[in-house]
Design a protein around this motif. Structure first.
Motif, short mmCIF file in Angstrom:
data_model
loop_
_atom_site.label_atom_id
_atom_site.label_comp_id
_atom_site.label_asym_id
_atom_site.label_seq_id
_atom_site.Cartn_x
_atom_site.Cartn_y
_atom_site.Cartn_z
N PRO A 174 -22.58 15.47 -20.37
CA PRO A 174 -23.49 15.28 -21.51
C PRO A 174 -23.94 16.45 -22.16
O PRO A 174 -25.21 16.89 -21.14
N SER A 175 -24.37 17.05 -23.18
CA SER A 175 -24.38 18.49 -23.10
C SER A 175 -26.76 17.84 -24.20
O SER A 175 -26.45 17.24 -24.25
N SER A 176 -27.03 18.93 -23.49
CA SER A 176 -28.30 18.85 -23.55
C SER A 176 -29.67 20.06 -23.11
O SER A 176 -28.49 20.68 -22.86
N LYS A 177 -30.23 20.32 -23.50
CA LYS A 177 -31.06 21.49 -22.59
C LYS A 177 -30.96 21.38 -21.57
O LYS A 177 -30.83 22.68 -21.12
N ASP A 178 -31.38 20.79 -20.50
CA ASP A 178 -31.53 21.07 -19.12
C ASP A 178 -30.40 20.93 -18.60
O ASP A 178 -29.76 20.71 -17.12
N ALA A 179 -28.71 20.77 -19.39
CA ALA A 179 -27.21 20.89 -19.02
C ALA A 179 -26.57 22.02 -19.10
O ALA A 179 -25.51 21.46 -19.36
N ILE A 180 -27.65 23.83 -19.82
CA ILE A 180 -26.34 24.15 -20.40
C ILE A 180 -25.64 25.05 -18.61
O ILE A 180 -26.24 24.81 -17.74
N PRO A 181 -24.05 24.92 -18.70
CA PRO A 181 -23.58 25.72 -17.18
C PRO A 181 -24.07 26.89 -16.91
O PRO A 181 -23.77 27.44 -18.40
N SER A 182 -24.27 26.82 -15.96
CA SER A 182 -24.26 27.66 -15.49
C SER A 182 -22.08 28.90 -14.62
O SER A 182 -22.49 27.82 -14.35
N VAL A 183 -22.23 29.88 -14.79
CA VAL A 183 -20.75 30.04 -14.90
C VAL A 183 -20.05 31.50 -14.07
O VAL A 183 -21.27 32.38 -14.27
N VAL A 184 -19.70 31.10 -13.12
CA VAL A 184 -19.51 32.65 -12.36
C VAL A 184 -17.58 32.91 -12.95
O VAL A 184 -16.79 31.86 -12.05
N PHE A 185 -17.00 34.15 -13.39
CA PHE A 185 -15.19 34.13 -13.45
C PHE A 185 -15.08 35.03 -12.71
O PHE A 185 -15.92 36.54 -12.99
N SER A 186 -13.96 35.46 -11.91
CA SER A 186 -12.95 36.15 -10.99
C SER A 186 -12.23 35.68 -10.55
O SER A 186 -11.42 34.43 -10.41
N SER A 187 -11.39 37.01 -10.30
CA SER A 187 -9.32 37.21 -9.92
C SER A 187 -10.10 36.80 -7.82
O SER A 187 -8.49 36.60 -7.54
N ARG A 188 -10.86 37.10 -7.74
CA ARG A 188 -10.74 36.49 -6.54
C ARG A 188 -12.50 36.18 -5.45
O ARG A 188 -13.22 36.99 -4.92
N LEU A 189 -12.84 35.11 -6.11
CA LEU A 189 -13.53 34.32 -5.31
C LEU A 189 -13.32 34.19 -3.82
O LEU A 189 -12.41 33.45 -3.68
N GLY A 190 -14.28 34.06 -3.83
CA GLY A 190 -14.25 34.36 -1.39
C GLY A 190 -14.04 35.60 -1.11
O GLY A 190 -13.75 35.84 -0.19
N GLY A 191 -14.44 36.92 -1.84
CA GLY A 191 -13.55 38.40 -1.54
C GLY A 191 -12.38 38.02 -2.09
O GLY A 191 -11.73 37.79 -2.58
N SER A 192 -11.90 39.45 -1.20
CA SER A 192 -10.72 40.20 -1.34
C SER A 192 -9.16 39.37 -1.41
O SER A 192 -8.35 39.31 -1.89
N GLN A 193 -9.49 38.22 -0.51
CA GLN A 193 -8.50 37.09 -0.30
C GLN A 193 -8.73 36.41 -0.87
O GLN A 193 -7.88 35.07 -0.61
N GLY A 194 -9.42 35.89 -2.12
CA GLY A 194 -10.07 34.67 -2.18
C GLY A 194 -9.26 34.19 -3.93
O GLY A 194 -7.65 34.78 -3.95
N VAL A 195 -9.32 32.62 -3.85
CA VAL A 195 -8.63 33.16 -4.21
C VAL A 195 -9.21 32.98 -5.96
O VAL A 195 -10.46 32.95 -6.78
N PRO A 196 -8.62 33.00 -7.18
CA PRO A 196 -8.41 32.67 -8.49
C PRO A 196 -9.39 32.44 -9.38
O PRO A 196 -8.80 30.80 -9.34
N GLY A 197 -10.58 31.86 -10.41
CA GLY A 197 -10.69 30.87 -11.33
C GLY A 197 -11.92 30.81 -11.42
O GLY A 197 -12.94 31.77 -11.58
N LEU A 198 -12.52 29.78 -11.96
CA LEU A 198 -14.17 29.97 -13.11
C LEU A 198 -14.64 28.88 -12.21
O LEU A 198 -13.95 28.05 -11.78
N LEU A 199 -16.06 29.63 -11.76
CA LEU A 199 -17.08 28.11 -11.23
C LEU A 199 -18.10 27.76 -12.14
O LEU A 199 -18.29 28.28 -12.94
N MET A 200 -17.81 26.60 -12.28
CA MET A 200 -19.35 26.21 -13.28
C MET A 200 -20.03 25.21 -12.44
O MET A 200 -19.78 24.37 -11.79
N ALA A 201 -21.60 25.60 -12.56
CA ALA A 201 -22.75 24.60 -11.95
C ALA A 201 -23.06 24.08 -13.26
O ALA A 201 -23.64 25.01 -14.14
N VAL A 202 -23.46 22.43 -13.18
CA VAL A 202 -24.07 21.95 -14.34
C VAL A 202 -24.44 21.10 -13.37
O VAL A 202 -23.94 19.88 -12.91
#
Length: 430
Positions: free
Chosen positions: A392-420
């Protein structure tokens, strides 16, 4: 709208907003808006679960793209960009299991900020602690392709009593070797440079100490310079001034400004620092020159109508993207000092929220104050995807994200990481 009343669309009638007149159940405009937003969020989450394949644009699908590419109707760059748009619209959410050497630590504190290093192999996390401070850790993304992530977290006792405003990776001894932290105590604030090697399972006796730590007035932003002409320098955006510090020599330059500096980024081709202010002004400083009184050292000057919360230079450094507290995201041509594009749909009223630019994929990502993550096409500003928060949305629950085509390095997986809240999610390319 009728003053003192609200309209219930389900019951098709008006109800009083005054306390005591509605079966002793006081209603406010805020609670009604929150209920409507929560209904919309749950509906969107349900739609995302049902609809496995979406399209960001009408008629866009992989077979059509391939057919056009084979006929020579699409260039390789346009084909790659549209394929990434297709992948973004098909991303599916899955929760990541977090492991930590200290099992009592994992999953107990809310994520506040996550920042990836240049190679996207590690993520630095800032977690809120119940007694009012912050705790730091580094997440290793090497296990992302498997079932779970491994988290190595070290609680730095020097900093737990301070709130963190801004974080950036710093390349001092080798790429992404240190972390710049801007912390706020009651008064004054604190700027620190921490070795990333602190966050490991090595012997506590082998751990290096802090390289640099000094007290300053309230700090809002920080940036590290990768240009060799201003080697080992980091900048701090403060209340009505900019402080550029050389970590090795200790030399400092101060530039006075007319407003608080909320966002900063160094150019890489030249030792030029771009600053975004609370007044809505964006200006650049060449850090090779000596600071002079007055405003004459400001090179490029751009203006937003509201406080600038985030700025990002594109790779060629002819363009700059800026977001403000009115929810506007603009693409500026630095050669003509004109706005050439606007990315619509972002929501912000008073929060300092970051922008994430992935130029290789042609994507722009931003999380709004309404807790929705939005992804646009960099080229034509088309809104490709709106992702509702799992919480549920609130002031202290705004997600923090990281987006990359190589999560985990050059051989990594692509996608979006969301911390909430206390959870970490991976939106993987289908």
């Amino acid at each position: 709208e009728l003053p003192g009343f609200y309209y219930d669309s389900e019951k098709n009638r008006y109800f009083r907003l005054l306390p005591g007149h509605n079966n002793c159940n006081p209603l406010t405009k805020e609670s009604i808006q929150y209920k409507a937003m929560e209904c919309k969020r749950l509906r969107l989450l349900e739609e995302e679960e049902k609809q496995k394949k979406k399209t960001a644009r009408a008629g866009l699908n992989s077979s059509m793209l391939l057919h056009k590419r084979q006929l020579g109707l699409l260039s390789s760059t346009s084909y790659c960009r549209l394929v990434h748009e297709l992948k973004v619209s098909c991303m599916q959410r899955r929760k990541i299991e977090i492991h930590s050497p200290d099992s009592s630590v994992a999953g107990t504190n809310n994520f506040k900020i996550i920042v990836a290093d240049v190679a996207c192999e590690r993520i630095f996390t800032v977690n809120d602690v119940e007694h009012g401070g912050c705790k730091y850790g580094i997440i290793n993304l090497s296990g992302l392709g498997k079932e779970s992530l491994t988290v190595e977290m070290y609680d730095n006792l020097y900093f737990t009593n301070r709130k963190v405003n801004s974080v950036c990776w710093a390349s001092l001894t080798h790429p992404d070797s240190h972390l710049c932290l801007m912390g706020i105590a009651e008064t004054p604030g604190c700027a620190s440079l921490l070795p990333a090697s602190l966050f490991s399972n090595s012997n506590p006796g082998d751990r290096p100490g802090m390289l640099c730590s000094f007290k300053i007035s309230t700090a809002w932003s920080c940036a590290w310079c990768l240009n060799p002409q201003a080697d080992n320098c980091f900048s701090t955006g403060l209340t009505r001034r900019v402080l550029v510090t050389n970590v090795v020599t200790g030399h400092r330059q101060t530039f006075g400004t007319s407003s608080d500096v909320l966002a900063q980024q160094f150019a890489t081709q030249m030792p030029v620092l771009y600053n975004g202010c609370r007044s809505g002004e964006i200006f650049s400083i060449d850090v090779r020159q000596r600071n002079r009184k007055g405003q004459s050292w400001k090179a490029i000057r751009l203006f937003h109508d509201s406080a600038v919360t985030s700025i990002r230079l594109l790779q060629a450094e002819h363009y700059l993207i800026a977001a403000d507290m009115a929810g506007k995201i603009k693409l500026w041509d630095l050669r003509t000092a004109k706005c050439v594009k606007q990315y619509k749909g972002h929501h912000n009223e008073y929060a300092v929220l970051p922008l994430h630019v992935n130029e290789e994929e042609g994507l722009l990502t931003a999380v709004g104050q309404d807790c929705y993550t939005r992804i646009w096409s960099l080229q034509d500003a088309h809104l490709l995807r709106t992702i509702p928060s799992p919480h549920p949305s609130s002031k202290d629950a705004i997600p923090s994200v990281v987006f990359s085509s190589r999560l985990g390095g050059s051989q990594g997986v692509p996608g979006l990481l969301m911390a909430v809240k206390q959870d970490l999610y991976h939106f993987s390319y289908n």
